[in-house]
Motif scaffolding. Structure first.
Motif, PDB file in Angstrom:
ATOM      1  N   LEU A  15       4.061 -58.977  21.808  1.00 27.21           N
ATOM      2  CA  LEU A  15       3.308 -57.767  21.515  1.00 27.21           C
ATOM      3  C   LEU A  15       3.379 -57.414  20.038  1.00 27.21           C
ATOM      4  O   LEU A  15       2.376 -57.047  19.421  1.00 27.21           O
ATOM      5  N   ARG A  16       4.583 -57.538  19.431  1.00 24.22           N
ATOM      6  CA  ARG A  16       4.718 -57.176  18.017  1.00 24.22           C
ATOM      7  C   ARG A  16       3.914 -58.107  17.121  1.00 24.22           C
ATOM      8  O   ARG A  16       3.287 -57.670  16.148  1.00 24.22           O
ATOM      9  N   GLU A  19       0.299 -57.256  17.551  1.00 27.36           N
ATOM     10  CA  GLU A  19       0.018 -55.962  16.929  1.00 27.36           C
ATOM     11  C   GLU A  19      -0.114 -56.085  15.420  1.00 27.36           C
ATOM     12  O   GLU A  19      -0.904 -55.358  14.797  1.00 27.36           O
ATOM     13  N   GLY A  23      -3.318 -54.831  13.554  1.00 26.83           N
ATOM     14  CA  GLY A  23      -3.259 -53.843  12.485  1.00 26.83           C
ATOM     15  C   GLY A  23      -4.084 -54.239  11.278  1.00 26.83           C
ATOM     16  O   GLY A  23      -4.769 -53.407  10.666  1.00 26.83           O
ATOM     17  N   PHE A  34      -6.074 -53.773  23.508  1.00 30.20           N
ATOM     18  CA  PHE A  34      -5.128 -54.610  24.259  1.00 30.20           C
ATOM     19  C   PHE A  34      -5.456 -54.480  25.744  1.00 30.20           C
ATOM     20  O   PHE A  34      -5.616 -53.362  26.263  1.00 30.20           O
ATOM     21  N   LEU A  44       2.942 -50.126  22.860  1.00 29.58           N
ATOM     22  CA  LEU A  44       2.139 -50.317  21.661  1.00 29.58           C
ATOM     23  C   LEU A  44       2.441 -49.220  20.644  1.00 29.58           C
ATOM     24  O   LEU A  44       2.617 -48.052  21.005  1.00 29.58           O
ATOM     25  N   ARG A  45       2.475 -49.608  19.379  1.00 24.94           N
ATOM     26  CA  ARG A  45       2.910 -48.678  18.339  1.00 24.94           C
ATOM     27  C   ARG A  45       1.790 -48.191  17.426  1.00 24.94           C
ATOM     28  O   ARG A  45       1.836 -47.079  16.937  1.00 24.94           O
ATOM     29  N   HIS A  46       0.826 -49.054  17.147  1.00 22.77           N
ATOM     30  CA  HIS A  46      -0.203 -48.685  16.171  1.00 22.77           C
ATOM     31  C   HIS A  46      -1.069 -47.554  16.729  1.00 22.77           C
ATOM     32  O   HIS A  46      -1.597 -47.656  17.844  1.00 22.77           O
ATOM     33  N   LEU A  49      -4.785 -48.473  17.942  1.00 25.82           N
ATOM     34  CA  LEU A  49      -5.043 -49.481  18.961  1.00 25.82           C
ATOM     35  C   LEU A  49      -5.563 -48.824  20.227  1.00 25.82           C
ATOM     36  O   LEU A  49      -5.110 -47.736  20.606  1.00 25.82           O
TER      37      LEU A  49
END
Length: 429
Positions: A15-16, A19, A23, A34, A44-46, A49
């Motif tokens: 995932l990272r 991502e 990004g 996703f 998910l961090r962004h 997204l």
């Protein structure tokens, strides 16, 4: 603007990496969604997204935890069969649920992890362009290159070729449950027959985190395959190291990754070995140990124990890495010019460890046999023989120059014919 969908396994490292590419594409004005089961949404961090759920019936909220636990500790043959069954179920989920979803979202291209063959099947079925990303070691097969899960060294001899052929046959038999799903949906989608991961790769663009100099020698990669190095956010986006590391005294970082960070006994032997050698040791267990175990590791000889650490910042200061040989962690070490002691546990980690040794940038031990004495001996060798660090720094130059996520995004745009004219140019793998 192009609307990309990302299809990848639900594990942290995959995932990272995806991502990081997403990004870069978002920065260029594209849209990225996703596609995964419900539990992945919170990972998910962004902030920009988008997420679309599949597997509402087969993979309901809360079901991912058991999948991750089985992957973290597959155990013997029955445990491995359960992990393969989970892989097959994920591919089934995508192939069954994603076609109408991708159509309704207006997705124009797919970015697909090599480890999830559904991505390639769906792209061909829906007549969408797609890019294959090797977040782990590339699954592309060559007669002289052992499969990523195999632990032995590169042997360009007839005997080595026969060993690779035999092991590939054994592996393919073990993967029959997954192969059956791939075969069934290839037929259902009206596609040419196929059964394996490497038969579902993009004919347009394939990107790998493993650079050519780190991987075993290859002669049959397609022209559209590029090693772009670690897929990470910009280093400036990561926090700095905030530890009172003493200068003039070796500093070692130990991490067994997000899945295997609960190996308390192995961490204990690592701590005892570092105590014997008077080495400063930071252990990051990725949230897999409790406070009581952390205190015991400090008493065993660790200088610091934490759940998560800013890995790249730590490695920029470290003299050596002790690792499960996850590709992400090893590449981060090479980026920093740091040699590795590899203790491979599962998945492609044996293959990564074999490449560490092949490149001369570290040593490997079987974690089941890695006693305090053997770990101390290996660390002493890594820290006292300058060749390991010199070769790691040399390979690190190659890793840093590979381009990472920014280059991956440029190559993706170019492969789809959407790159801005000012940034067009010749790319070499």
């Amino acid at each position: 603007m192009t609307h990309f969908a990302v299809i990848t396994p639900p594990f942290h490292s995959h995932l990272r990496a995806m991502e990081a590419i997403a990004g870069e594409l978002l920065e260029k004005g594209h849209r990225v969604t996703f596609i995964q089961q419900a539990d992945v949404a919170n990972s998910l961090r962004h902030p920009h997204l988008q997420f679309a759920q599949v597997g509402t019936a087969s993979h309901p909220p809360g079901s991912l935890k058991a999948v991750i636990e089985r992957a973290a500790r597959p155990g013997g043959p029955w445990g491995i069969r359960r992990v393969i069954a989970d892989m097959a179920a994920a591919t089934e989920m995508f192939c069954r649920d994603a076609p109408p979803l991708l159509r309704s979202l207006g997705v124009e291209a797919l970015i697909v992890d090599q480890m999830e063959p559904a991505g390639g099947l769906l792209a061909e079925y829906l007549e969408l362009p797609f890019v294959s990303i090797a977040c782990a070691l590339p699954v592309n097969r060559e007669a002289l290159v052992p499969l990523p899960v195999m632990p032995w060294r590169y042997q360009p001899t007839p005997w080595g070729e026969q060993l690779n052929l035999h092991s590939s046959n054994v592996y393919d038999r073990a993967m029959q449950a997954h192969a059956a799903v791939i075969s069934r949906y290839a037929a259902e989608f009206g596609l040419p027959p196929r059964q394996r991961l490497d038969e579902c790769l993009s004919p347009l663009l394939q990107l790998s985190q493993a650079t050519a100099r780190f991987d075993f020698p290859r002669s049959a990669l397609p022209a559209h395959c590029y090693g772009v190095g670690p897929l990470r956010p910009a280093l400036a986006d990561e926090p700095a190291l905030d530890l009172p590391v003493a200068h003039g005294k070796p500093f070692v970082f130990a991490s067994l990754g997000t899945l295997q960070g609960d190996r308390y006994g192995l961490f204990q032997r690592i701590a005892a070995a570092c105590h014997e050698l008077d080495i400063q040791l930071l252990i990051a267990h990725c949230g897999r140990l409790d406070a009581r175990q952390e205190q015991r590791l400090l008493r065993a000889g660790a200088s610091w124990v934490t759940d998560f650490a800013p890995q790249r910042a730590v490695l920029a200061r470290a003299d050596a890495l002790i690792t499960h040989a996850g590709l992400n962690t090893v590449l981060d070490a090479l980026e920093a010019g740091v040699p590795s002691l590899a203790l491979p546990i599962a998945f492609d980690q044996p293959g990564v460890a074999a490449r560490v040794v092949h490149a001369g940038v570290g040593l490997k031990l079987d974690p089941r046999l890695a006693s305090r004495r053997r770990i101390a001996k290996a660390l002493r060798q890594l820290l006292s023989e300058p060749g390991y660090a010199q070769r790691a720094r040399g390979l690190g130059e190659d890793v840093r120059a590979a381009g990472g996520a920014p280059r991956a995004a440029r190559l993706i745009e170019r492969s789809l014919g959407i790159e801005a004219p000012a940034t067009q140019g010749v790319e070499h793998g």
